[in-house]
Scaffold this motif. Structure first.
Motif, PDB file in Angstrom:
ATOM      1  N   GLU A  60       0.832  -1.208   0.000  1.00 13.54           N
ATOM      2  CA  GLU A  60       0.000   0.000   0.000  1.00 13.54           C
ATOM      3  C   GLU A  60       0.868   1.260   0.000  1.00 13.54           C
ATOM      4  O   GLU A  60       0.565   2.231  -0.700  1.00 13.54           O
ATOM      5  CB  GLU A  60      -0.920   0.012   1.218  1.00 13.54           C
ATOM      6  CG  GLU A  60      -2.031  -1.003   1.146  1.00 13.54           C
ATOM      7  CD  GLU A  60      -2.856  -1.087   2.423  1.00 13.54           C
ATOM      8  OE1 GLU A  60      -2.579  -0.323   3.373  1.00 13.54           O
ATOM      9  OE2 GLU A  60      -3.777  -1.910   2.464  1.00 13.54           O
ATOM     10  N   GLU A  61       1.946   1.248   0.767  1.00 20.20           N
ATOM     11  CA  GLU A  61       2.852   2.398   0.818  1.00 20.20           C
ATOM     12  C   GLU A  61       3.537   2.619  -0.529  1.00 20.20           C
ATOM     13  O   GLU A  61       3.727   3.751  -0.951  1.00 20.20           O
ATOM     14  CB  GLU A  61       3.906   2.212   1.915  1.00 20.20           C
ATOM     15  CG  GLU A  61       3.407   2.523   3.294  1.00 20.20           C
ATOM     16  CD  GLU A  61       2.996   3.980   3.426  1.00 20.20           C
ATOM     17  OE1 GLU A  61       3.829   4.885   3.263  1.00 20.20           O
ATOM     18  OE2 GLU A  61       1.808   4.215   3.707  1.00 20.20           O
ATOM     19  N   VAL A  62       3.906   1.544  -1.203  1.00 22.45           N
ATOM     20  CA  VAL A  62       4.526   1.667  -2.526  1.00 22.45           C
ATOM     21  C   VAL A  62       3.555   2.355  -3.482  1.00 22.45           C
ATOM     22  O   VAL A  62       3.935   3.271  -4.224  1.00 22.45           O
ATOM     23  CB  VAL A  62       4.966   0.288  -3.069  1.00 22.45           C
ATOM     24  CG1 VAL A  62       5.327   0.371  -4.545  1.00 22.45           C
ATOM     25  CG2 VAL A  62       6.140  -0.237  -2.265  1.00 22.45           C
ATOM     26  N   ALA A  63       2.286   1.949  -3.459  1.00 25.99           N
ATOM     27  CA  ALA A  63       1.285   2.574  -4.322  1.00 25.99           C
ATOM     28  C   ALA A  63       1.150   4.057  -3.997  1.00 25.99           C
ATOM     29  O   ALA A  63       1.079   4.901  -4.901  1.00 25.99           O
ATOM     30  CB  ALA A  63      -0.059   1.867  -4.171  1.00 25.99           C
ATOM     31  N   LYS A  88       2.185   7.416  -6.433  1.00 21.83           N
ATOM     32  CA  LYS A  88       1.276   8.520  -6.752  1.00 21.83           C
ATOM     33  C   LYS A  88       1.863   9.863  -6.346  1.00 21.83           C
ATOM     34  O   LYS A  88       1.720  10.854  -7.055  1.00 21.83           O
ATOM     35  CB  LYS A  88      -0.067   8.327  -6.046  1.00 21.83           C
ATOM     36  CG  LYS A  88      -0.919   7.249  -6.642  1.00 21.83           C
ATOM     37  CD  LYS A  88      -2.230   7.124  -5.900  1.00 21.83           C
ATOM     38  CE  LYS A  88      -3.054   5.985  -6.448  1.00 21.83           C
ATOM     39  NZ  LYS A  88      -4.300   5.799  -5.689  1.00 21.83           N
ATOM     40  N   GLU A  89       2.514   9.903  -5.183  1.00 24.93           N
ATOM     41  CA  GLU A  89       3.043  11.158  -4.655  1.00 24.93           C
ATOM     42  C   GLU A  89       4.377  11.565  -5.275  1.00 24.93           C
ATOM     43  O   GLU A  89       4.782  12.713  -5.146  1.00 24.93           O
ATOM     44  CB  GLU A  89       3.210  11.057  -3.136  1.00 24.93           C
ATOM     45  CG  GLU A  89       1.897  10.983  -2.395  1.00 24.93           C
ATOM     46  CD  GLU A  89       2.066  10.876  -0.894  1.00 24.93           C
ATOM     47  OE1 GLU A  89       3.212  10.894  -0.399  1.00 24.93           O
ATOM     48  OE2 GLU A  89       1.032  10.776  -0.212  1.00 24.93           O
ATOM     49  N   ASN A  90       5.063  10.626  -5.915  1.00 24.10           N
ATOM     50  CA  ASN A  90       6.389  10.890  -6.483  1.00 24.10           C
ATOM     51  C   ASN A  90       6.478  10.385  -7.915  1.00 24.10           C
ATOM     52  O   ASN A  90       7.257   9.483  -8.217  1.00 24.10           O
ATOM     53  CB  ASN A  90       7.461  10.201  -5.622  1.00 24.10           C
ATOM     54  CG  ASN A  90       7.466  10.678  -4.203  1.00 24.10           C
ATOM     55  OD1 ASN A  90       7.984  11.744  -3.900  1.00 24.10           O
ATOM     56  ND2 ASN A  90       6.866   9.902  -3.316  1.00 24.10           N
ATOM     57  N   GLU A 117      10.871   6.259 -10.077  1.00 21.86           N
ATOM     58  CA  GLU A 117      10.498   4.864 -10.230  1.00 21.86           C
ATOM     59  C   GLU A 117      10.652   4.264  -8.838  1.00 21.86           C
ATOM     60  O   GLU A 117      11.741   4.289  -8.268  1.00 21.86           O
ATOM     61  CB  GLU A 117      11.437   4.180 -11.224  1.00 21.86           C
ATOM     62  CG  GLU A 117      11.191   2.723 -11.395  1.00 21.86           C
ATOM     63  CD  GLU A 117      12.221   2.059 -12.297  1.00 21.86           C
ATOM     64  OE1 GLU A 117      12.123   0.841 -12.446  1.00 21.86           O
ATOM     65  OE2 GLU A 117      13.106   2.747 -12.820  1.00 21.86           O
ATOM     66  N   ILE A 118       9.575   3.765  -8.248  1.00 21.82           N
ATOM     67  CA  ILE A 118       9.588   3.215  -6.902  1.00 21.82           C
ATOM     68  C   ILE A 118       9.604   1.696  -7.023  1.00 21.82           C
ATOM     69  O   ILE A 118       8.758   1.114  -7.710  1.00 21.82           O
ATOM     70  CB  ILE A 118       8.346   3.652  -6.086  1.00 21.82           C
ATOM     71  CG1 ILE A 118       8.138   5.165  -6.146  1.00 21.82           C
ATOM     72  CG2 ILE A 118       8.423   3.132  -4.666  1.00 21.82           C
ATOM     73  CD1 ILE A 118       9.162   5.997  -5.436  1.00 21.82           C
ATOM     74  N   PHE A 119      10.559   1.033  -6.341  1.00 20.06           N
ATOM     75  CA  PHE A 119      10.671  -0.420  -6.464  1.00 20.06           C
ATOM     76  C   PHE A 119      11.369  -1.011  -5.246  1.00 20.06           C
ATOM     77  O   PHE A 119      11.967  -0.298  -4.445  1.00 20.06           O
ATOM     78  CB  PHE A 119      11.429  -0.795  -7.747  1.00 20.06           C
ATOM     79  CG  PHE A 119      12.848  -0.281  -7.785  1.00 20.06           C
ATOM     80  CD1 PHE A 119      13.903  -1.081  -7.407  1.00 20.06           C
ATOM     81  CD2 PHE A 119      13.113   1.020  -8.208  1.00 20.06           C
ATOM     82  CE1 PHE A 119      15.207  -0.605  -7.440  1.00 20.06           C
ATOM     83  CE2 PHE A 119      14.414   1.501  -8.254  1.00 20.06           C
ATOM     84  CZ  PHE A 119      15.461   0.688  -7.859  1.00 20.06           C
ATOM     85  N   MET A 120      11.270  -2.343  -5.140  1.00 22.25           N
ATOM     86  CA  MET A 120      11.948  -3.068  -4.071  1.00 22.25           C
ATOM     87  C   MET A 120      13.355  -3.392  -4.525  1.00 22.25           C
ATOM     88  O   MET A 120      13.545  -4.043  -5.553  1.00 22.25           O
ATOM     89  CB  MET A 120      11.181  -4.364  -3.771  1.00 22.25           C
ATOM     90  CG  MET A 120      11.899  -5.330  -2.864  1.00 22.25           C
ATOM     91  SD  MET A 120      12.019  -4.695  -1.208  1.00 22.25           S
ATOM     92  CE  MET A 120      12.794  -6.067  -0.400  1.00 22.25           C
ATOM     93  N   TYR A 175      17.370  -4.435   0.539  1.00 17.99           N
ATOM     94  CA  TYR A 175      16.168  -4.873   1.255  1.00 17.99           C
ATOM     95  C   TYR A 175      15.371  -3.657   1.698  1.00 17.99           C
ATOM     96  O   TYR A 175      15.099  -3.437   2.881  1.00 17.99           O
ATOM     97  CB  TYR A 175      16.522  -5.781   2.432  1.00 17.99           C
ATOM     98  CG  TYR A 175      15.372  -6.682   2.846  1.00 17.99           C
ATOM     99  CD1 TYR A 175      14.787  -7.550   1.921  1.00 17.99           C
ATOM    100  CD2 TYR A 175      14.864  -6.651   4.118  1.00 17.99           C
ATOM    101  CE1 TYR A 175      13.728  -8.359   2.275  1.00 17.99           C
ATOM    102  CE2 TYR A 175      13.793  -7.456   4.490  1.00 17.99           C
ATOM    103  CZ  TYR A 175      13.234  -8.306   3.566  1.00 17.99           C
ATOM    104  OH  TYR A 175      12.172  -9.105   3.907  1.00 17.99           O
ATOM    105  N   ALA A 176      15.041  -2.834   0.700  1.00 23.16           N
ATOM    106  CA  ALA A 176      14.349  -1.571   0.961  1.00 23.16           C
ATOM    107  C   ALA A 176      13.502  -1.183  -0.244  1.00 23.16           C
ATOM    108  O   ALA A 176      13.740  -1.635  -1.362  1.00 23.16           O
ATOM    109  CB  ALA A 176      15.371  -0.473   1.243  1.00 23.16           C
ATOM    110  N   ILE A 177      12.517  -0.338   0.023  1.00 23.44           N
ATOM    111  CA  ILE A 177      11.746   0.294  -1.044  1.00 23.44           C
ATOM    112  C   ILE A 177      12.481   1.583  -1.385  1.00 23.44           C
ATOM    113  O   ILE A 177      12.693   2.420  -0.506  1.00 23.44           O
ATOM    114  CB  ILE A 177      10.306   0.602  -0.599  1.00 23.44           C
ATOM    115  CG1 ILE A 177       9.585  -0.666  -0.105  1.00 23.44           C
ATOM    116  CG2 ILE A 177       9.533   1.287  -1.724  1.00 23.44           C
ATOM    117  CD1 ILE A 177       9.477  -1.768  -1.123  1.00 23.44           C
ATOM    118  N   VAL A 178      12.903   1.695  -2.618  1.00 23.47           N
ATOM    119  CA  VAL A 178      13.707   2.842  -3.028  1.00 23.47           C
ATOM    120  C   VAL A 178      13.062   3.565  -4.209  1.00 23.47           C
ATOM    121  O   VAL A 178      12.198   3.026  -4.888  1.00 23.47           O
ATOM    122  CB  VAL A 178      15.159   2.417  -3.393  1.00 23.47           C
ATOM    123  CG1 VAL A 178      15.852   1.772  -2.220  1.00 23.47           C
ATOM    124  CG2 VAL A 178      15.171   1.497  -4.587  1.00 23.47           C
TER     125      VAL A 178
END
Length: 52
Positions: free
Chosen positions: A22-25, A29-31, A35-38, A43-46
């Motif tokens: 949910e945070e990735v989604a 949207k906010e950024n 490109e947001i990915f694991m 071992y992080a969402i970057v």
């Protein structure tokens, strides 16, 4: 080249996997400029700035 931004460090986060998704989604949207990915190595969402 600009370094990746760590949004969520999975090792230190109390979030469940569902909450992380949910945070990735929300982050996507906010950024939209990132490109947001694991990142499995970190071992992080970057976020990585998109190339135009």
């Amino acid at each position: 080249m600009e370094p990746d931004i760590v949004f969520i460090d999975i090792r230190k986060s109390p979030l469940t996997m569902g909450q992380v998704i949910e945070e990735v989604a929300r982050l996507q949207k906010e950024n939209p400029e990132y490109e947001i990915f694991m990142d499995g190595d970190a071992y992080a969402i970057v976020g990585r700035r998109r190339k135009n």
